[in-house]
Design a protein around this motif. Structure first.
Motif, PDB file in Angstrom:
ATOM      1  N   SER A 104      49.303  83.779  11.644  1.00 42.50           N
ATOM      2  CA  SER A 104      49.418  83.281  10.270  1.00 42.50           C
ATOM      3  C   SER A 104      50.866  83.250   9.799  1.00 42.50           C
ATOM      4  O   SER A 104      51.252  82.385   9.007  1.00 42.50           O
ATOM      5  CB  SER A 104      48.586  84.152   9.333  1.00 42.50           C
ATOM      6  OG  SER A 104      49.056  85.498   9.341  1.00 42.50           O
ATOM      7  N   VAL A 105      51.698  84.173  10.276  1.00 38.97           N
ATOM      8  CA  VAL A 105      53.091  84.212   9.849  1.00 38.97           C
ATOM      9  C   VAL A 105      53.917  83.162  10.578  1.00 38.97           C
ATOM     10  O   VAL A 105      54.734  82.449   9.970  1.00 38.97           O
ATOM     11  CB  VAL A 105      53.684  85.617  10.077  1.00 38.97           C
ATOM     12  CG1 VAL A 105      55.190  85.621   9.792  1.00 38.97           C
ATOM     13  CG2 VAL A 105      52.985  86.636   9.198  1.00 38.97           C
ATOM     14  N   PHE A 106      53.723  83.021  11.889  1.00 42.52           N
ATOM     15  CA  PHE A 106      54.506  82.078  12.685  1.00 42.52           C
ATOM     16  C   PHE A 106      53.666  80.835  13.018  1.00 42.52           C
ATOM     17  O   PHE A 106      53.723  79.836  12.332  1.00 42.52           O
ATOM     18  CB  PHE A 106      54.999  82.757  13.964  1.00 42.52           C
ATOM     19  CG  PHE A 106      55.929  83.904  13.706  1.00 42.52           C
ATOM     20  CD1 PHE A 106      57.259  83.684  13.407  1.00 42.52           C
ATOM     21  CD2 PHE A 106      55.482  85.210  13.755  1.00 42.52           C
ATOM     22  CE1 PHE A 106      58.131  84.735  13.164  1.00 42.52           C
ATOM     23  CE2 PHE A 106      56.333  86.272  13.517  1.00 42.52           C
ATOM     24  CZ  PHE A 106      57.656  86.035  13.222  1.00 42.52           C
ATOM     25  N   ALA A 107      52.900  80.934  14.112  1.00 42.44           N
ATOM     26  CA  ALA A 107      52.048  79.835  14.560  1.00 42.44           C
ATOM     27  C   ALA A 107      50.956  80.440  15.426  1.00 42.44           C
ATOM     28  O   ALA A 107      51.138  81.523  16.014  1.00 42.44           O
ATOM     29  CB  ALA A 107      52.857  78.795  15.343  1.00 42.44           C
ATOM     30  N   PRO A 108      49.786  79.779  15.556  1.00 38.63           N
ATOM     31  CA  PRO A 108      48.707  80.347  16.374  1.00 38.63           C
ATOM     32  C   PRO A 108      49.112  80.634  17.809  1.00 38.63           C
ATOM     33  O   PRO A 108      48.640  81.605  18.403  1.00 38.63           O
ATOM     34  CB  PRO A 108      47.621  79.257  16.302  1.00 38.63           C
ATOM     35  CG  PRO A 108      47.879  78.558  15.013  1.00 38.63           C
ATOM     36  CD  PRO A 108      49.369  78.567  14.843  1.00 38.63           C
ATOM     37  N   GLY A 264      63.642  87.785  14.749  1.00 41.80           N
ATOM     38  CA  GLY A 264      64.310  87.441  13.500  1.00 41.80           C
ATOM     39  C   GLY A 264      64.759  85.981  13.467  1.00 41.80           C
ATOM     40  O   GLY A 264      64.682  85.319  12.417  1.00 41.80           O
ATOM     41  N   PHE A 265      65.228  85.463  14.614  1.00 41.52           N
ATOM     42  CA  PHE A 265      65.617  84.052  14.680  1.00 41.52           C
ATOM     43  C   PHE A 265      64.422  83.132  14.425  1.00 41.52           C
ATOM     44  O   PHE A 265      64.547  82.096  13.768  1.00 41.52           O
ATOM     45  CB  PHE A 265      66.234  83.754  16.044  1.00 41.52           C
ATOM     46  CG  PHE A 265      67.584  84.386  16.251  1.00 41.52           C
ATOM     47  CD1 PHE A 265      68.448  84.563  15.173  1.00 41.52           C
ATOM     48  CD2 PHE A 265      67.979  84.822  17.503  1.00 41.52           C
ATOM     49  CE1 PHE A 265      69.687  85.162  15.364  1.00 41.52           C
ATOM     50  CE2 PHE A 265      69.212  85.419  17.693  1.00 41.52           C
ATOM     51  CZ  PHE A 265      70.070  85.588  16.618  1.00 41.52           C
ATOM     52  N   LEU A 266      63.248  83.513  14.956  1.00 41.78           N
ATOM     53  CA  LEU A 266      62.050  82.705  14.714  1.00 41.78           C
ATOM     54  C   LEU A 266      61.694  82.689  13.225  1.00 41.78           C
ATOM     55  O   LEU A 266      61.330  81.638  12.677  1.00 41.78           O
ATOM     56  CB  LEU A 266      60.882  83.254  15.531  1.00 41.78           C
ATOM     57  CG  LEU A 266      60.937  83.055  17.046  1.00 41.78           C
ATOM     58  CD1 LEU A 266      59.752  83.722  17.710  1.00 41.78           C
ATOM     59  CD2 LEU A 266      60.958  81.569  17.392  1.00 41.78           C
ATOM     60  N   GLY A 275      56.588  75.084   8.702  1.00 46.41           N
ATOM     61  CA  GLY A 275      55.845  74.343   9.714  1.00 46.41           C
ATOM     62  C   GLY A 275      56.651  73.970  10.931  1.00 46.41           C
ATOM     63  O   GLY A 275      56.148  73.249  11.806  1.00 46.41           O
ATOM     64  N   ALA A 276      57.905  74.437  11.021  1.00 42.75           N
ATOM     65  CA  ALA A 276      58.737  74.081  12.173  1.00 42.75           C
ATOM     66  C   ALA A 276      58.179  74.674  13.466  1.00 42.75           C
ATOM     67  O   ALA A 276      58.175  74.026  14.513  1.00 42.75           O
ATOM     68  CB  ALA A 276      60.175  74.561  11.944  1.00 42.75           C
ATOM     69  N   LEU A 277      57.684  75.910  13.397  1.00 42.26           N
ATOM     70  CA  LEU A 277      57.139  76.543  14.597  1.00 42.26           C
ATOM     71  C   LEU A 277      55.828  75.895  15.009  1.00 42.26           C
ATOM     72  O   LEU A 277      55.518  75.805  16.208  1.00 42.26           O
ATOM     73  CB  LEU A 277      56.938  78.041  14.349  1.00 42.26           C
ATOM     74  CG  LEU A 277      58.219  78.840  14.064  1.00 42.26           C
ATOM     75  CD1 LEU A 277      57.891  80.298  13.840  1.00 42.26           C
ATOM     76  CD2 LEU A 277      59.211  78.692  15.214  1.00 42.26           C
ATOM     77  N   ASP A 278      55.036  75.424  14.052  1.00 43.05           N
ATOM     78  CA  ASP A 278      53.803  74.701  14.390  1.00 43.05           C
ATOM     79  C   ASP A 278      54.121  73.408  15.123  1.00 43.05           C
ATOM     80  O   ASP A 278      53.454  73.045  16.092  1.00 43.05           O
ATOM     81  CB  ASP A 278      53.002  74.407  13.121  1.00 43.05           C
ATOM     82  CG  ASP A 278      52.393  75.662  12.519  1.00 43.05           C
ATOM     83  OD1 ASP A 278      51.989  76.546  13.304  1.00 43.05           O
ATOM     84  OD2 ASP A 278      52.335  75.767  11.293  1.00 43.05           O
TER      85      ASP A 278
END
Length: 312
Positions: A104-108, A264-266, A275-278
Protein backbone atom coordinates in the motif's frame (compact mmCIF):
# COMPACT_ATOMS: atom_id res chain seq x y z
CA UNK A 1 -14.25 31.24 33.49
CA UNK A 2 -17.75 30.19 34.44
CA UNK A 3 -18.61 27.92 37.31
CA UNK A 4 -19.54 25.16 34.87
CA UNK A 5 -16.11 25.32 33.23
CA UNK A 6 -14.29 25.14 36.57
CA UNK A 7 -16.50 22.26 37.65
CA UNK A 8 -15.76 20.39 34.40
CA UNK A 9 -12.01 20.89 34.77
CA UNK A 10 -12.13 19.78 38.41
CA UNK A 11 -14.11 16.64 37.62
CA UNK A 12 -11.75 15.80 34.73
CA UNK A 13 -8.64 16.19 36.92
CA UNK A 14 -10.27 14.10 39.66
CA UNK A 15 -11.12 11.37 37.13
CA UNK A 16 -7.54 11.36 35.80
CA UNK A 17 -6.15 11.16 39.34
CA UNK A 18 -8.51 8.30 40.18
CA UNK A 19 -7.48 6.48 37.01
CA UNK A 20 -3.77 6.83 37.84
CA UNK A 21 -4.34 5.59 41.40
CA UNK A 22 -6.42 2.69 40.10
CA UNK A 23 -3.72 1.62 37.62
CA UNK A 24 -1.06 1.86 40.34
CA UNK A 25 -3.12 -0.23 42.76
CA UNK A 26 -3.87 -2.82 40.07
CA UNK A 27 -0.24 -3.23 39.00
CA UNK A 28 0.91 -3.43 42.64
CA UNK A 29 -1.69 -6.09 43.34
CA UNK A 30 -0.67 -8.12 40.31
CA UNK A 31 2.98 -7.89 41.34
CA UNK A 32 2.19 -9.04 44.90
CA UNK A 33 0.06 -11.88 43.52
CA UNK A 34 2.83 -13.04 41.19
CA UNK A 35 5.40 -12.88 43.98
CA UNK A 36 3.11 -14.89 46.27
CA UNK A 37 2.54 -17.55 43.60
CA UNK A 38 6.27 -17.87 42.93
CA UNK A 39 7.03 -18.12 46.66
CA UNK A 40 4.36 -20.80 47.16
CA UNK A 41 5.59 -22.74 44.13
CA UNK A 42 9.16 -22.72 45.46
CA UNK A 43 8.01 -24.11 48.81
CA UNK A 44 5.93 -26.79 47.08
CA UNK A 45 2.59 -25.50 48.35
CA UNK A 46 1.38 -24.65 44.84
CA UNK A 47 2.23 -25.86 41.37
CA UNK A 48 2.66 -22.81 39.18
CA UNK A 49 0.78 -23.36 35.91
CA UNK A 50 2.62 -22.91 32.64
CA UNK A 51 1.65 -20.61 29.85
CA UNK A 52 -1.32 -21.74 27.81
CA UNK A 53 -0.08 -22.83 24.41
CA UNK A 54 -1.85 -21.60 21.30
CA UNK A 55 -2.35 -23.32 17.95
CA UNK A 56 -1.88 -26.81 19.40
CA UNK A 57 -3.25 -28.51 16.27
CA UNK A 58 -0.85 -26.69 13.97
CA UNK A 59 2.00 -27.46 16.36
CA UNK A 60 1.25 -31.22 16.36
CA UNK A 61 1.20 -31.36 12.55
CA UNK A 62 4.38 -29.36 12.13
CA UNK A 63 6.37 -31.41 14.63
CA UNK A 64 5.95 -34.46 12.38
CA UNK A 65 7.67 -32.77 9.44
CA UNK A 66 11.38 -32.31 8.82
CA UNK A 67 11.00 -28.53 8.68
CA UNK A 68 9.09 -28.51 11.96
CA UNK A 69 11.78 -30.55 13.69
CA UNK A 70 14.47 -28.18 12.42
CA UNK A 71 12.53 -25.15 13.65
CA UNK A 72 11.91 -26.82 17.01
CA UNK A 73 15.62 -27.51 17.42
CA UNK A 74 16.44 -23.86 16.75
CA UNK A 75 13.74 -22.56 19.10
CA UNK A 76 14.98 -24.89 21.84
CA UNK A 77 18.50 -23.54 21.38
CA UNK A 78 17.37 -19.92 21.49
CA UNK A 79 15.52 -20.41 24.79
CA UNK A 80 12.42 -18.60 23.49
CA UNK A 81 9.10 -19.48 25.11
CA UNK A 82 7.49 -20.46 21.80
CA UNK A 83 6.18 -23.61 20.16
CA UNK A 84 6.70 -24.47 16.52
CA UNK A 85 3.04 -23.82 15.76
CA UNK A 86 3.08 -20.40 17.44
CA UNK A 87 6.24 -19.40 15.61
CA UNK A 88 4.92 -20.42 12.17
CA UNK A 89 1.54 -18.75 12.69
CA UNK A 90 3.17 -15.54 13.92
CA UNK A 91 5.55 -15.54 10.95
CA UNK A 92 2.70 -16.02 8.45
CA UNK A 93 0.70 -13.21 10.09
CA UNK A 94 3.75 -10.91 9.99
CA UNK A 95 4.40 -11.72 6.31
CA UNK A 96 0.79 -10.93 5.37
CA UNK A 97 0.92 -7.66 7.30
CA UNK A 98 4.26 -6.80 5.69
CA UNK A 99 2.89 -7.55 2.23
CA UNK A 100 -0.18 -5.34 2.61
CA UNK A 101 1.63 -2.48 4.36
CA UNK A 102 4.56 -2.27 1.92
CA UNK A 103 2.25 -2.87 -1.05
CA UNK A 104 0.00 0.00 0.00
CA UNK A 105 2.89 2.40 0.67
CA UNK A 106 4.97 1.61 -2.43
CA UNK A 107 3.47 -0.85 -4.95
CA UNK A 108 2.03 -4.40 -4.79
CA UNK A 109 5.18 -5.81 -6.38
CA UNK A 110 7.30 -4.35 -3.59
CA UNK A 111 4.96 -6.00 -1.10
CA UNK A 112 5.81 -9.37 -2.64
CA UNK A 113 9.54 -8.64 -2.39
CA UNK A 114 9.08 -7.51 1.22
CA UNK A 115 7.31 -10.78 2.05
CA UNK A 116 10.22 -12.77 0.59
CA UNK A 117 12.71 -10.69 2.59
CA UNK A 118 10.53 -11.14 5.67
CA UNK A 119 10.62 -14.91 5.21
CA UNK A 120 14.41 -14.75 5.18
CA UNK A 121 14.30 -12.41 8.17
CA UNK A 122 12.23 -14.90 10.19
CA UNK A 123 14.98 -17.51 9.83
CA UNK A 124 17.66 -14.87 10.39
CA UNK A 125 15.91 -13.88 13.63
CA UNK A 126 16.24 -17.42 14.99
CA UNK A 127 19.89 -17.58 13.90
CA UNK A 128 20.50 -14.23 15.59
CA UNK A 129 18.88 -15.48 18.79
CA UNK A 130 21.07 -18.61 18.69
CA UNK A 131 24.17 -16.47 18.15
CA UNK A 132 23.13 -14.10 20.93
CA UNK A 133 22.61 -16.98 23.35
CA UNK A 134 25.93 -18.54 22.33
CA UNK A 135 27.73 -15.24 22.86
CA UNK A 136 26.11 -14.87 26.27
CA UNK A 137 27.21 -18.38 27.22
CA UNK A 138 30.77 -17.71 26.01
CA UNK A 139 30.95 -14.58 28.15
CA UNK A 140 30.02 -16.70 31.19
CA UNK A 141 32.61 -19.40 30.49
CA UNK A 142 35.37 -17.83 32.66
CA UNK A 143 33.00 -17.74 35.62
CA UNK A 144 31.84 -21.27 34.83
CA UNK A 145 35.37 -22.69 34.78
CA UNK A 146 36.13 -20.86 38.01
CA UNK A 147 33.10 -22.42 39.72
CA UNK A 148 33.99 -25.89 38.42
CA UNK A 149 37.61 -25.52 39.52
CA UNK A 150 36.61 -24.44 43.05
CA UNK A 151 34.07 -27.28 43.33
CA UNK A 152 36.47 -29.97 42.16
CA UNK A 153 39.23 -28.60 44.38
CA UNK A 154 36.84 -28.96 47.31
CA UNK A 155 36.56 -32.68 46.53
CA UNK A 156 33.21 -32.73 44.71
CA UNK A 157 32.61 -34.98 41.75
CA UNK A 158 32.35 -33.42 38.30
CA UNK A 159 28.63 -34.23 38.04
CA UNK A 160 27.99 -32.51 41.37
CA UNK A 161 30.12 -29.53 40.31
CA UNK A 162 28.05 -29.11 37.13
CA UNK A 163 24.80 -29.19 39.15
CA UNK A 164 26.24 -26.62 41.55
CA UNK A 165 27.29 -24.36 38.67
CA UNK A 166 23.77 -24.62 37.21
CA UNK A 167 22.35 -23.22 40.47
CA UNK A 168 24.88 -20.43 40.90
CA UNK A 169 25.13 -19.06 37.36
CA UNK A 170 22.57 -16.91 35.60
CA UNK A 171 20.98 -17.72 32.27
CA UNK A 172 21.89 -18.81 29.66
CA UNK A 173 24.67 -20.79 31.36
CA UNK A 174 22.48 -21.75 34.31
CA UNK A 175 19.66 -23.07 32.11
CA UNK A 176 21.99 -24.97 29.78
CA UNK A 177 23.92 -26.56 32.64
CA UNK A 178 20.62 -27.52 34.29
CA UNK A 179 19.77 -29.48 31.14
CA UNK A 180 23.12 -31.24 31.37
CA UNK A 181 22.58 -31.97 35.06
CA UNK A 182 19.09 -33.35 34.38
CA UNK A 183 20.45 -35.61 31.66
CA UNK A 184 23.16 -36.88 34.01
CA UNK A 185 20.55 -37.48 36.73
CA UNK A 186 18.56 -39.85 34.51
CA UNK A 187 21.64 -41.93 33.72
CA UNK A 188 23.03 -40.39 30.55
CA UNK A 189 26.80 -40.41 30.18
CA UNK A 190 28.86 -37.27 30.68
CA UNK A 191 30.23 -37.47 27.13
CA UNK A 192 26.77 -37.51 25.53
CA UNK A 193 25.34 -34.77 27.77
CA UNK A 194 28.25 -32.41 27.15
CA UNK A 195 28.24 -33.34 23.45
CA UNK A 196 24.63 -32.18 23.19
CA UNK A 197 25.63 -28.93 24.86
CA UNK A 198 28.30 -28.33 22.20
CA UNK A 199 25.78 -29.07 19.43
CA UNK A 200 23.29 -26.58 20.86
CA UNK A 201 25.87 -23.83 21.40
CA UNK A 202 28.77 -24.41 18.99
CA UNK A 203 31.90 -22.40 19.81
CA UNK A 204 35.63 -22.98 20.05
CA UNK A 205 35.79 -21.99 23.70
CA UNK A 206 33.04 -24.39 24.73
CA UNK A 207 34.58 -27.19 22.66
CA UNK A 208 37.90 -26.74 24.47
CA UNK A 209 36.18 -26.74 27.87
CA UNK A 210 34.10 -29.84 27.09
CA UNK A 211 37.14 -31.67 25.72
CA UNK A 212 39.07 -30.84 28.90
CA UNK A 213 36.26 -32.09 31.12
CA UNK A 214 35.76 -35.31 29.16
CA UNK A 215 39.47 -36.16 29.04
CA UNK A 216 39.88 -35.42 32.76
CA UNK A 217 36.84 -37.57 33.55
CA UNK A 218 38.19 -40.47 31.49
CA UNK A 219 41.88 -40.43 32.37
CA UNK A 220 41.90 -38.47 35.62
CA UNK A 221 44.68 -35.97 36.19
CA UNK A 222 44.98 -32.42 37.45
CA UNK A 223 41.61 -31.07 36.41
CA UNK A 224 41.82 -28.16 38.86
CA UNK A 225 45.01 -26.71 37.38
CA UNK A 226 43.68 -27.28 33.86
CA UNK A 227 40.48 -25.40 34.64
CA UNK A 228 42.34 -22.51 36.28
CA UNK A 229 44.66 -22.15 33.27
CA UNK A 230 41.62 -22.32 31.01
CA UNK A 231 39.93 -19.60 33.06
CA UNK A 232 42.79 -17.18 32.43
CA UNK A 233 42.79 -17.98 28.71
CA UNK A 234 39.03 -17.47 28.44
CA UNK A 235 39.28 -14.13 30.22
CA UNK A 236 41.86 -12.95 27.67
CA UNK A 237 39.76 -14.19 24.76
CA UNK A 238 36.70 -12.46 26.21
CA UNK A 239 38.50 -9.11 26.26
CA UNK A 240 39.81 -9.68 22.72
CA UNK A 241 36.33 -10.48 21.43
CA UNK A 242 34.97 -7.32 23.04
CA UNK A 243 37.66 -5.17 21.41
CA UNK A 244 37.08 -6.71 17.99
CA UNK A 245 33.32 -6.24 18.31
CA UNK A 246 33.83 -2.56 19.20
CA UNK A 247 36.14 -1.98 16.22
CA UNK A 248 33.72 -3.58 13.75
CA UNK A 249 30.54 -1.97 15.07
CA UNK A 250 30.70 0.93 12.59
CA UNK A 251 31.08 -1.41 9.63
CA UNK A 252 28.10 -3.49 10.78
CA UNK A 253 25.97 -0.36 11.02
CA UNK A 254 27.01 0.49 7.45
CA UNK A 255 25.79 -2.91 6.27
CA UNK A 256 22.33 -2.09 7.66
CA UNK A 257 22.25 1.52 6.50
CA UNK A 258 22.93 0.73 2.82
CA UNK A 259 19.58 -1.11 2.28
CA UNK A 260 17.81 1.54 4.38
CA UNK A 261 19.13 4.25 2.05
CA UNK A 262 17.76 2.32 -0.93
CA UNK A 263 14.35 2.20 0.75
CA UNK A 264 14.58 5.92 1.39
CA UNK A 265 15.29 6.58 -2.31
CA UNK A 266 12.15 4.63 -3.24
CA UNK A 267 10.06 6.72 -0.87
CA UNK A 268 11.61 9.88 -2.32
CA UNK A 269 10.76 8.82 -5.88
CA UNK A 270 7.20 7.96 -4.92
CA UNK A 271 6.75 11.28 -3.12
CA UNK A 272 8.02 13.25 -6.13
CA UNK A 273 5.32 11.79 -8.36
CA UNK A 274 2.44 9.71 -7.02
CA UNK A 275 2.14 6.36 -8.75
CA UNK A 276 5.70 6.36 -10.11
CA UNK A 277 6.51 3.01 -8.50
CA UNK A 278 3.28 1.49 -9.84
CA UNK A 279 4.23 2.58 -13.33
CA UNK A 280 7.75 1.25 -12.92
CA UNK A 281 6.68 -2.18 -11.67
CA UNK A 282 3.87 -2.37 -14.20
CA UNK A 283 6.39 -3.13 -16.97
CA UNK A 284 8.43 -6.33 -17.18
CA UNK A 285 11.71 -4.41 -17.47
CA UNK A 286 10.87 -2.48 -14.31
CA UNK A 287 10.23 -5.67 -12.36
CA UNK A 288 13.54 -7.13 -13.53
CA UNK A 289 15.35 -3.93 -12.55
CA UNK A 290 13.76 -4.00 -9.08
CA UNK A 291 14.71 -7.65 -8.57
CA UNK A 292 18.31 -7.01 -9.70
CA UNK A 293 18.57 -3.96 -7.43
CA UNK A 294 17.23 -5.90 -4.43
CA UNK A 295 19.67 -8.71 -5.19
CA UNK A 296 22.61 -6.27 -5.33
CA UNK A 297 21.60 -4.72 -2.00
CA UNK A 298 21.33 -8.21 -0.48
CA UNK A 299 24.73 -9.15 -1.96
CA UNK A 300 26.32 -6.02 -0.49
CA UNK A 301 24.80 -6.75 2.92
CA UNK A 302 26.08 -10.34 2.76
CA UNK A 303 29.60 -9.36 1.63
CA UNK A 304 30.00 -6.69 4.31
CA UNK A 305 28.94 -9.14 7.03
CA UNK A 306 31.22 -11.79 5.55
CA UNK A 307 34.24 -9.51 5.50
CA UNK A 308 33.66 -8.35 9.06
CA UNK A 309 33.37 -11.88 10.42
CA UNK A 310 36.56 -12.33 12.40
CA UNK A 311 37.33 -15.69 13.94
CA UNK A 312 39.23 -15.40 17.19
Amino acid sequence: MTDLTLLTIGVTLLACLTAVIGVHVYTSGKAHEQALLERMSQTGQLALPGRRRRFAGVDRRLRRTTLGKRIERKITTTGLDLTVGEYVVYVIAALLALYFIVGSVFAPFFGLIAAVIGLWGANAFLNWQVLKRTEGFINQLPELTRVLANATQAGLALRTAIAMAAEELDDPAGEELKRVADQLAVGRSLDDALGDLVERLPSRELTVLVTTLILSNRAGGTIVSSLRNLTETLEERKETRREVSTLLSQVKVTAVMVPVLGLGFLMLINSMRAGALDDMTGAFAGKVAVIISAGLYALGFFLINRLTRVRI
